[in-house]
Write a protein that holds these residues in place. Structure first.
Motif: not given
Length: 148
Positions: A30, A36-37, A39-40
């Motif tokens: 991150l 970008h998230t 979750h990713e």
């Protein structure tokens, strides 16, 4: 546990649980902008989101903890065109990273400016920065009012 009873430990990486290590990896992804998230990030390191949220505020690389240093400087500047710009350029030239600026409306030809500077890349040059500010044309006063 409240802030008064928190204790910190220096722990070797190889004895940390896998979920803690993966949390660090996700935070680094991150921070570098590779994802970008959250979750990713957790998907990429194969970590559950609940584990990430459990550990994210409690684990930091030692280098980050030991190098961050913020200094808040208060100055009285003459009300002249380019004064603040000159001060900011001087700070940048010494590897200081300006985080916040607060400037009052000039009264009687003077404005008070309070600047917070990340000095982690400056090494031992903080005193030199303050001395340089004090000697600068148009700077009537410069002093450190806080460090963190």
């Amino acid at each position: 546990m409240d802030n008064k009873t928190q204790r910190y430990y220096l722990v070797r990486e190889d004895i940390l649980p896998e979920a803690v290590l993966k949390t660090i990896q996700a935070k680094e992804l991150l921070a570098r902008g590779e994802v970008h998230t959250i979750h990713e990030a957790v998907e990429k390191v194969e970590l559950s989101r609940s584990a990430f949220y459990k550990y994210k505020d409690g684990i930091f690389p030692l280098t980050k903890l030991s190098t961050e240093r913020i200094v808040t400087v208060s100055m009285d500047l003459e009300h002249r065109s380019g004064m603040l710009s000159n001060v900011l350029s001087m700070i940048a030239s010494m590897e200081g990273n300006v985080l916040t600026i607060h400037q009052t409306i000039p009264l009687q030809g003077m404005a008070n400016v309070v600047i917070s500077v990340d000095t982690s890349r400056m090494g031992d040059q903080i005193t030199a920065m303050i001395d340089t500010l004090r000697r600068s044309d148009g700077v009537r006063r410069a002093s450190v009012i806080g460090e963190g």
